[in-house]
Design an enzyme around this catalytic site. Structure first.
Site, PDB file in Angstrom:
ATOM      1  N   GLY A 199       0.885  -1.089   0.090  1.00  0.00           N
ATOM      2  CA  GLY A 199      -0.052   0.193   0.038  1.00  0.00           C
ATOM      3  C   GLY A 199       0.831   1.324  -0.104  1.00  0.00           C
TER       4      GLY A 199
ATOM      5  CE  LYS B  88      -3.941   6.807   2.519  1.00  0.00           C
ATOM      6  NZ  LYS B  88      -3.550   5.632   2.941  1.00  0.00           N
TER       7      LYS B  88
ATOM      8  NE  ARG C  31       2.874   6.318   3.520  1.00  0.00           N
ATOM      9  CZ  ARG C  31       1.835   5.822   4.125  1.00  0.00           C
ATOM     10  NH1 ARG C  31       0.601   5.989   3.580  1.00  0.00           N
ATOM     11  NH2 ARG C  31       1.749   5.336   5.389  1.00  0.00           N
TER      12      ARG C  31
ATOM     13  CE1 TYR D 149      -5.215  -0.320  13.128  1.00  0.00           C
ATOM     14  CE2 TYR D 149      -3.276   0.490  12.127  1.00  0.00           C
ATOM     15  CZ  TYR D 149      -3.923  -0.355  13.201  1.00  0.00           C
ATOM     16  OH  TYR D 149      -3.127  -1.034  13.957  1.00  0.00           O
ATOM     17  CG  ASP D 150      -6.552   3.733   4.377  1.00  0.00           C
ATOM     18  OD1 ASP D 150      -5.975   4.659   5.211  1.00  0.00           O
ATOM     19  OD2 ASP D 150      -5.794   3.635   3.266  1.00  0.00           O
TER      20      ASP D 150
ATOM     21  CG  ASP E  43       7.943   3.421  11.613  1.00  0.00           C
ATOM     22  OD1 ASP E  43       7.929   2.362  11.093  1.00  0.00           O
ATOM     23  OD2 ASP E  43       7.561   4.002  12.519  1.00  0.00           O
ATOM     24  CB  SER E  44       3.310   5.756   8.818  1.00  0.00           C
ATOM     25  OG  SER E  44       3.234   4.658   7.858  1.00  0.00           O
TER      26      SER E  44
HETATM   27  P1  ITT Z   1       7.362  -1.359   6.403  1.00  0.00           P
HETATM   28  O1  ITT Z   1       7.893  -1.378   7.784  1.00  0.00           O
HETATM   29  O2  ITT Z   1       7.753  -2.442   5.686  1.00  0.00           O
HETATM   30  O3  ITT Z   1       7.154  -0.182   5.604  1.00  0.00           O
HETATM   31  P2  ITT Z   1       4.834  -1.718   7.614  1.00  0.00           P
HETATM   32  O4  ITT Z   1       3.437  -1.845   7.360  1.00  0.00           O
HETATM   33  O5  ITT Z   1       5.352  -2.472   8.791  1.00  0.00           O
HETATM   34  O6  ITT Z   1       5.735  -1.740   6.542  1.00  0.00           O
HETATM   35  P3  ITT Z   1       5.031   0.579   9.614  1.00  0.00           P
HETATM   36  O7  ITT Z   1       6.010  -0.313  10.455  1.00  0.00           O
HETATM   37  O8  ITT Z   1       5.556   1.772   9.311  1.00  0.00           O
HETATM   38  O9  ITT Z   1       5.070  -0.281   8.116  1.00  0.00           O
HETATM   39  O10 ITT Z   1       3.522   0.502  10.112  1.00  0.00           O
HETATM   40  C1  ITT Z   1       2.473   1.277   9.743  1.00  0.00           C
HETATM   41  C2  ITT Z   1       1.110   0.619   9.785  1.00  0.00           C
HETATM   42  O11 ITT Z   1       0.541   1.821  10.296  1.00  0.00           O
HETATM   43  C3  ITT Z   1       0.834   0.226   8.608  1.00  0.00           C
HETATM   44  O12 ITT Z   1       0.923  -1.310   8.563  1.00  0.00           O
HETATM   45  C4  ITT Z   1      -0.678   0.351   8.839  1.00  0.00           C
HETATM   46  O13 ITT Z   1      -1.339  -0.490   9.598  1.00  0.00           O
HETATM   47  C5  ITT Z   1      -0.659   1.856   9.375  1.00  0.00           C
HETATM   48  N1  ITT Z   1      -0.823   2.917   8.587  1.00  0.00           N
HETATM   49  C6  ITT Z   1       0.299   3.506   8.066  1.00  0.00           C
HETATM   50  N2  ITT Z   1      -0.119   4.591   7.174  1.00  0.00           N
HETATM   51  C7  ITT Z   1      -1.479   4.193   6.908  1.00  0.00           C
HETATM   52  C8  ITT Z   1      -2.291   4.666   5.821  1.00  0.00           C
HETATM   53  O14 ITT Z   1      -1.927   5.606   4.913  1.00  0.00           O
HETATM   54  N3  ITT Z   1      -3.503   4.074   5.805  1.00  0.00           N
HETATM   55  C9  ITT Z   1      -3.855   3.216   6.710  1.00  0.00           C
HETATM   56  N4  ITT Z   1      -3.070   2.446   7.392  1.00  0.00           N
HETATM   57  C10 ITT Z   1      -1.741   3.087   7.698  1.00  0.00           C
END
Ligand code: ITT
Length: 191
Positions: free
Chosen positions: A12, A169, A175, A148-149, A67-68
């Site tokens: 995503g 979005k 982001r 969580y969208d 990281d998000s």
């Molecule tokens: P990478 O570490 O490989 O990038 P990840 O999914 O584990 O992938 P993170 O550790 O940054 O990434 O976790 C971010 C989580 O937060 C992600 O898996 C989603 O559950 C949520 N998230 C972040 N941005 C989002 C978005 O734009 N829409 C919905 N959920 C989001």
């Protein structure tokens, strides 16, 4: 053409970055599948640094990491940096969040994204953070996006991220807010 590694395994995120970067003459790659990075940081930025540096050194290319996560006011900022580790998959994560918020009136939340750009040798070139504020709805709505969208309604829109098309979005998200700050630096670096 220059190469840029997007230091993520999240499809995503990768899709969103490819959209943001479409006007650059760039070959964009996801990080190699075998690369595992322990996200041991206490903040989104700590983890973005760990991921960017690891992917850059591993590939000897410039790498951009994100990281998000979702921070919910009445849960003291949780799930926060544990957003992806909150449960086993997107639908279980959503279920758990809605259960935690059952009968809670304050549903204010925000998404945060920390972006870090690393040189091939692991030097941090630039880092930024973006946010997007909203509320957690009581039932999932919409089919687009990821994570969580479906339960995050963006303030002032009446729509969850999952009810928006990718363009909408992108105009509002944490982001894209972070990416806008990164853009001038990326332009100088890549042009
Ligand atoms: P990478 O570490 O490989 O990038 P990840 O999914 O584990 O992938 P993170 O550790 O940054 O990434 O976790 C971010 C989580 O937060 C992600 O898996 C989603 O559950 C949520 N998230 C972040 N941005 C989002 C978005 O734009 N829409 C919905 N959920 C989001």
């Amino acid at each position: 053409m220059k190469n840029l590694i997007i230091a993520t395994k999240n499809q995503g995120k990768l899709k969103e970055f490819k959209n943001f970067l479409h006007s650059f003459q760039l070959s964009i790659f996801a990080q190699p599948n075998e690369l595992e990075v322990d996200e041991t940081g206490k903040s989104f930025m700590d983890n973005a640094r760990l991921k960017a540096i690891a992917a850059a050194k591993y590939t000897s290319q410039i790498a951009l990491a994100d990281d998000s996560g979702l921070c919910v006011e009445s849960l003291g900022g949780a799930p926060g940096v544990f957003s992806s580790r909150y449960a086993n998959n997107d639908s279980e994560r959503i279920c758990k969040l809605l259960k935690e918020l059952e009968n809670i009136a304050n549903r204010n939340a925000y998404f945060a994204a920390s972006l870090c750009l690393s040189s091939p040798s692991g030097q941090i070139l630039f880092e930024v953070e973006g946010r997007c504020h909203g509320v957690i709805v009581t039932e999932p709505r919409g089919k687009n996006g990821f994570g969580y969208d479906p339960v995050f309604e963006v303030n002032g829109t009446g729509l969850t991220f999952a009810e928006m098309d990718s363009q909408q979005k992108s105009s509002l998200s944490h982001r894209s807010n972070a990416f806008k700050l990164l853009l001038p630096k990326l332009k100088t670096l890549l042009d």
